[in-house]
Write a protein that holds these residues in place. Structure first.
Motif, short mmCIF file in Angstrom:
data_model
loop_
_atom_site.label_atom_id
_atom_site.label_comp_id
_atom_site.label_asym_id
_atom_site.label_seq_id
_atom_site.Cartn_x
_atom_site.Cartn_y
_atom_site.Cartn_z
N ASP A 115 -0.58 5.99 6.62
CA ASP A 115 0.78 5.18 6.42
C ASP A 115 0.69 3.96 5.69
O ASP A 115 -0.62 3.63 5.32
CB ASP A 115 1.51 5.36 7.45
CG ASP A 115 1.01 4.36 8.57
OD1 ASP A 115 0.29 3.30 8.61
OD2 ASP A 115 1.38 4.62 9.89
N ALA A 128 6.60 10.07 0.97
CA ALA A 128 5.56 10.11 0.08
C ALA A 128 5.38 11.38 -0.54
O ALA A 128 4.74 11.51 -1.72
CB ALA A 128 4.03 9.65 1.07
N ASP A 129 5.78 12.21 0.03
CA ASP A 129 5.73 13.63 -0.63
C ASP A 129 6.81 14.21 -1.35
O ASP A 129 7.03 15.17 -1.97
CB ASP A 129 5.42 14.74 0.65
CG ASP A 129 4.41 15.53 0.36
OD1 ASP A 129 3.73 15.38 -0.68
OD2 ASP A 129 4.10 16.64 1.13
N LYS A 183 -4.04 5.94 10.35
CA LYS A 183 -4.57 7.46 9.77
C LYS A 183 -4.01 8.35 10.88
O LYS A 183 -4.37 8.13 12.16
CB LYS A 183 -5.88 7.49 9.50
CG LYS A 183 -6.44 8.94 9.28
CD LYS A 183 -7.98 8.86 8.90
CE LYS A 183 -8.54 10.30 8.44
NZ LYS A 183 -10.02 10.05 8.39
N LYS A 200 0.87 -1.25 -0.06
CA LYS A 200 -0.10 0.05 -0.05
C LYS A 200 0.65 1.05 -0.31
O LYS A 200 1.85 1.39 0.57
CB LYS A 200 -0.92 -0.06 1.13
CG LYS A 200 -1.82 -1.08 1.34
CD LYS A 200 -2.84 -1.11 2.40
CE LYS A 200 -3.79 -2.32 2.20
NZ LYS A 200 -4.68 -2.10 3.37
N LYS A 201 0.45 2.19 -0.67
CA LYS A 201 1.43 3.38 -0.80
C LYS A 201 0.51 4.33 0.26
O LYS A 201 -0.51 4.66 0.23
CB LYS A 201 1.29 4.08 -2.17
CG LYS A 201 1.84 3.21 -3.22
CD LYS A 201 2.00 3.98 -4.51
CE LYS A 201 2.67 3.22 -5.59
NZ LYS A 201 3.08 4.19 -6.62
N PRO A 202 1.39 4.96 0.77
CA PRO A 202 1.22 6.21 1.85
C PRO A 202 0.46 7.31 1.17
O PRO A 202 0.66 7.52 0.00
CB PRO A 202 2.08 6.45 2.60
CG PRO A 202 3.57 6.15 1.90
CD PRO A 202 3.06 4.91 0.98
N TYR A 203 -0.41 8.12 1.55
CA TYR A 203 -1.09 9.08 1.07
C TYR A 203 -1.63 10.12 2.13
O TYR A 203 -1.81 10.04 3.04
CB TYR A 203 -2.12 8.89 0.11
CG TYR A 203 -3.52 7.89 0.86
CD1 TYR A 203 -4.61 8.60 1.46
CD2 TYR A 203 -3.16 6.60 0.97
CE1 TYR A 203 -5.63 8.11 1.71
CE2 TYR A 203 -4.42 5.83 1.74
CZ TYR A 203 -5.48 6.51 1.99
OH TYR A 203 -6.52 6.10 2.67
N PHE A 204 -1.90 11.28 1.63
CA PHE A 204 -2.43 12.46 2.30
C PHE A 204 -3.94 12.69 2.08
O PHE A 204 -4.33 12.33 1.07
CB PHE A 204 -1.69 13.76 2.17
CG PHE A 204 -0.30 13.88 2.71
CD1 PHE A 204 0.07 14.15 3.89
CD2 PHE A 204 0.63 13.45 1.77
CE1 PHE A 204 1.32 14.26 4.46
CE2 PHE A 204 1.99 13.36 2.51
CZ PHE A 204 2.22 13.75 3.51
N ILE A 205 -4.59 13.18 2.90
CA ILE A 205 -6.31 13.37 2.85
C ILE A 205 -6.31 14.83 3.12
O ILE A 205 -6.28 15.32 4.10
CB ILE A 205 -7.08 12.60 3.62
CG1 ILE A 205 -6.86 11.12 3.50
CG2 ILE A 205 -8.50 13.09 3.53
CD1 ILE A 205 -7.65 10.18 4.53
N ASN A 259 -1.83 1.45 7.06
CA ASN A 259 -3.28 1.82 6.82
C ASN A 259 -3.59 2.60 8.14
O ASN A 259 -4.97 2.61 8.52
CB ASN A 259 -4.15 1.00 6.53
CG ASN A 259 -5.51 1.43 5.77
OD1 ASN A 259 -5.33 2.25 5.03
ND2 ASN A 259 -6.69 0.74 6.12
N PHE A 300 -2.71 11.83 7.16
CA PHE A 300 -1.80 11.13 6.52
C PHE A 300 -2.18 9.84 6.77
O PHE A 300 -2.33 9.42 8.00
CB PHE A 300 -0.34 11.46 6.87
CG PHE A 300 0.66 10.72 6.25
CD1 PHE A 300 1.11 10.50 5.08
CD2 PHE A 300 1.24 9.71 7.02
CE1 PHE A 300 1.70 9.75 4.27
CE2 PHE A 300 2.25 9.05 6.47
CZ PHE A 300 2.51 8.99 5.26
#
Length: 134
Positions: free
Chosen positions: A36, A102-103, A41, A6-11, A39, A34
């Protein structure tokens, strides 16, 4: 059967306003999160006060100032968890590393920033110490 990574991401977006009497601090106007690779949050709730990345001034040339660079969004989440201490400091610092990667922060620079946190970053023993809505 292979396990997918899984790829980390921002919300959301970092939405802030400067505090009138505190020129280097801002208040979040909206929740920002964020997620990770595990998963988990990490949320910086609206109303929290942040001050940007805590980078010593003599490193600004190499890394950037507190409000510039690909580590800004990660620093928002990191600021909140260092203030609230609701998760262990080792997890909080590791989240910062994962978030800056991730950024788009390069591996060498990210590892250097992570090492700086491990050596000189804030530490705490017990959590939670403070409420999230501060």
């Amino acid at each position: 059967m292979s396990k997918s990574i899984k790829k980390p991401y921002f919300i959301g977006q970092v939405d802030t306003h400067w505090l009138e009497n505190e020129p280097k601090r801002m208040r979040l106007s909206a929740d920002f999160s964020f997620v990770d690779v595990n998963n988990v949050k990490w949320t910086a709730p609206a109303g929290c006060v942040i001050d940007g990345a805590s980078i010593p001034r003599f490193f600004w040339y190499l890394i950037g100032s507190p409000f510039n660079g690909h580590y800004r969004r990660a620093s928002v989440i990191h600021d909140v968890y260092c203030l609230t201490q609701t998760r262990p400091h080792k997890q909080v610092h590791r989240m910062f590393y994962d978030a800056i990667r991730a950024d788009g922060v390069g591996k060498v620079k990210a590892k250097a920033m992570y090492l700086a946190l491990k050596i000189g970053g804030p530490r705490w023993k017990n959590h939670p110490k403070r409420r999230m809505g501060i």
